[in-house]
Structure formats: C-alpha cells, structure tokens
Write an enzyme that holds these catalytic residues in place. Structure first.
Site, PDB file in Angstrom:
ATOM      1  N   SER A  20       0.840  -1.204   0.000  1.00  0.00           N
ATOM      2  CA  SER A  20       0.000   0.000   0.000  1.00  0.00           C
ATOM      3  C   SER A  20       0.873   1.252   0.000  1.00  0.00           C
ATOM      4  O   SER A  20       0.401   2.334  -0.295  1.00  0.00           O
ATOM      5  CB  SER A  20      -0.867   0.022   1.249  1.00  0.00           C
ATOM      6  OG  SER A  20      -0.041   0.113   2.394  1.00  0.00           O
ATOM      7  N   CYS A  82       2.392  -7.061   1.841  1.00  0.00           N
ATOM      8  CA  CYS A  82       1.383  -6.354   2.626  1.00  0.00           C
ATOM      9  C   CYS A  82       0.430  -7.393   3.220  1.00  0.00           C
ATOM     10  O   CYS A  82      -0.206  -8.144   2.473  1.00  0.00           O
ATOM     11  CB  CYS A  82       0.629  -5.410   1.701  1.00  0.00           C
ATOM     12  SG  CYS A  82      -0.716  -4.518   2.492  1.00  0.00           S
ATOM     13  N   GLU A 164       4.608   6.455   6.505  1.00  0.00           N
ATOM     14  CA  GLU A 164       4.541   6.985   5.136  1.00  0.00           C
ATOM     15  C   GLU A 164       5.160   8.384   5.065  1.00  0.00           C
ATOM     16  O   GLU A 164       5.750   8.768   4.069  1.00  0.00           O
ATOM     17  CB  GLU A 164       3.084   7.055   4.654  1.00  0.00           C
ATOM     18  CG  GLU A 164       2.477   5.708   4.297  1.00  0.00           C
ATOM     19  CD  GLU A 164       3.073   5.104   3.027  1.00  0.00           C
ATOM     20  OE1 GLU A 164       3.152   5.803   2.011  1.00  0.00           O
ATOM     21  OE2 GLU A 164       3.489   3.922   3.070  1.00  0.00           O
ATOM     22  N   CYS A 196       2.302  -6.047  10.199  1.00  0.00           N
ATOM     23  CA  CYS A 196       2.157  -5.096   9.090  1.00  0.00           C
ATOM     24  C   CYS A 196       3.572  -4.756   8.643  1.00  0.00           C
ATOM     25  O   CYS A 196       4.458  -4.546   9.488  1.00  0.00           O
ATOM     26  CB  CYS A 196       1.426  -3.845   9.578  1.00  0.00           C
ATOM     27  SG  CYS A 196       1.499  -2.441   8.451  1.00  0.00           S
ATOM     28  N   HIS A 198       4.881  -2.223   7.460  1.00  0.00           N
ATOM     29  CA  HIS A 198       5.406  -0.897   7.833  1.00  0.00           C
ATOM     30  C   HIS A 198       6.115  -0.942   9.197  1.00  0.00           C
ATOM     31  O   HIS A 198       7.038  -0.168   9.444  1.00  0.00           O
ATOM     32  CB  HIS A 198       4.261   0.129   7.929  1.00  0.00           C
ATOM     33  CG  HIS A 198       3.784   0.650   6.602  1.00  0.00           C
ATOM     34  ND1 HIS A 198       3.039  -0.102   5.734  1.00  0.00           N
ATOM     35  CD2 HIS A 198       3.941   1.868   6.014  1.00  0.00           C
ATOM     36  CE1 HIS A 198       2.748   0.632   4.664  1.00  0.00           C
ATOM     37  NE2 HIS A 198       3.283   1.830   4.812  1.00  0.00           N
TER      38      HIS A 198
END
Ligand code: DGL
Length: 281
Positions: A20, A82, A164, A196, A198
């Site tokens: 994403s 992801c 992000e 996740c 991230h």
C-alpha cells in the site's frame, strides 16, 4: 528467439514487490539480501495508503491495477508485501493471474504460528491493521495456530501514516507506539508479532516501548525464503550472476510510487538506506 534464450530471458525478468506504500520496503530488503542476483521492481501505492481501513473490494481493485502494471513491466513473480492486501486479495489475484499463466504470487500473513511456538508464557500480541485483524484469513490463522495460546490483538490506527511521512523516530510516532503496545504489555505478552510490513521501520520505537525482554517477530525473512523456494521449484531464479558484480547494481532496483507527498522520494531513499532512482506511477 531460440528456446534457450527465451528461458534465459524469463529467468532474468524482475521480481515485483508491492505494498500500500513504503512498508513493503522492509520485505524488499530481505529479498535483496537473500537474492542479490535478482532484478527487483518495487511499487509503493502510497496515494491509496492506508489499505487498513479500506473494504476488501477496494483493496482488490488496487491489487489488480498494480498487478496489471507489474505484468506489463515483465515481472516474473509478484510479492504482495502487505498483510492487509494478502488477506483481502490474494485468492482473487491468484484466480486472475496465477491460474491462467502460472504467475507466482507470494503473499504474507502475521506470524502467529512462529510466535505461538516461540512464546514461553503462552501469551502473544499481534500488532496489525484493522483490515488484517478483521479478515477471514486472520480468523483462520487463529483457528489453526492460536488455539493453545492467548492472542491479544491491537489495531494500530494512524501508525502507517506516520511511517509513510518518514516519521520513524518522531515523538508523535513513539506516543502512538506506546499507546498500542500498552494493552499487550498489560496482558503479559512475551512475544509480539509485527503484523504489518510498515512496522519493522519503527522496531526501535517498539523496543523502546516494550523493552528488550519481549521478542518481536517480523515475517520479512520468511517471505524472502519462501519466494526463493518457489522460484527455485519453477526454475525461475536469475542466471545472470554478473548483475551483482556491478558496483552500481544496488541502485538498479526500480522504484515506483504514486505518492503526491513532496518528500515521497526522500522517504523511500531513507527507508531503503541509500539514494535510488524513483519513477512516478
Ligand atoms: N503494510 C501493510 C500491511 O502489511 C498495509 C498497511 C496499510 O496500508 O494499512 O498490512
């Protein structure tokens, strides 16, 4: 083209990795370390991040759009780096792309099984997106591997957005991390799953919040290993070992983003760990 050169051409096509946004770069790093001869292509769908609060149908539509792009770029395999997209779209992607033309599609899921095996006190925590935690895939994981342990889950709303923006050491990010880790600490978890892609980028903040006694489990290395096994089984590993000898090879990983943020390129270079060329999708 002879049959032999067609095979050579196929093997040396890029492995495509997408997320994403920038989180999947944590997985890309493991893939690059394990498979240094492989040409790599990474797509950050940052304009549409986060996926975690989107419906499965919305996520599927994004995955199809990206897969079409990656196939047009001659990808030989796709890694869905992801957890949220895997839960929402991996079956639909395999039905659409693997069945008709054998395109290997590798997904990932929170490491409930390894965490349950590693936990000494039988209490594990899972940090993930709302989408992952609400998914049927995750319910299946708990059913298969979470029966003999207590699993405490925590959705980390807003954390992906901090990463992000490249705020991986910021105070506000630490506050969110502390807020989300507290319920896991209160429940007595001795093992925490980074569910996740991230989150490995704020591993230091998570360690600051939970201390070093608690084991943190990230799936990037396992995904890279699984990818290698799949490519080996399909005889699709690159045979162009010269690539890795080139001093500039590390810069040859192709990055694509559709982010509209001013610092999008800077964030990718920061997370990848060096300056790279980035194209706009
Ligand atoms: N990096 C993603 C994951 O592993 C998705 C985060 C998001 O966009 O919400 O779940």
């Amino acid at each position: 083209m002879t049959a032999q050169s067609a095979i050579h051409d196929m093997k040396n096509r890029p492995i495509a990795v997408f997320d994403s946004g920038v989180g999947g770069i944590s997985v890309l790093k493991h893939i690059h370390a394990l498979l240094p001869f492989e040409p790599l292509l990474y797509v950050a769908d940052s304009k549409y991040a986060p996926y975690g609060n989107k419906t499965p149908a919305e996520i599927q539509a994004r995955c199809f759009a990206i897969a079409d792009f990656l196939i047009a770029k001659d990808a030989k395999a796709i890694v869905v780096a992801c957890n949220t997209a895997t839960a929402a779209a991996i079956d639909a992607m395999r039905a659409k792309y693997t069945l008709p033309n054998n395109m290997p599609i590798i997904g990932m899921e929170p490491a409930v099984k390894p965490a349950a095996e590693a936990s000494k006190n039988g209490i594990i925590g899972v940090l993930a997106t709302t989408g992952t935690l609400k998914s049927a895939q995750f319910a299946g994981l708990l059913e298969s591997y979470g029966r003999n342990v207590k699993v405490v889950t925590q959705a980390c709303v807003g954390l992906v957005e901090c990463i992000e923006r490249g705020e991986i050491t910021a105070k506000n990010t630490l506050s969110l991390v502390e807020q989300y880790c507290q319920p896991l600490l209160d429940a007595g978890a001795d093992t925490i799953v980074l569910g996740c892609t991230h989150y490995p980028f704020v591993r230091a903040l998570i360690e600051q919040a939970v201390g070093t006694e608690i084991a943190l489990i990230d799936t990037g290395a396992a995904v890279a290993k699984h990818l290698k096994q799949c490519l080996l089984a399909l005889d699709l590993l690159s045979d162009n070992k010269q690539l890795a000898q080139e001093p500039s090879w590390k810069n040859k990983v192709q990055f694509w983003t559709n982010s509209e943020a001013n610092n999008a390129k800077q964030v990718i270079c920061q997370l990848w760990g060096q300056s790279v060329e980035i194209s706009i999708l």
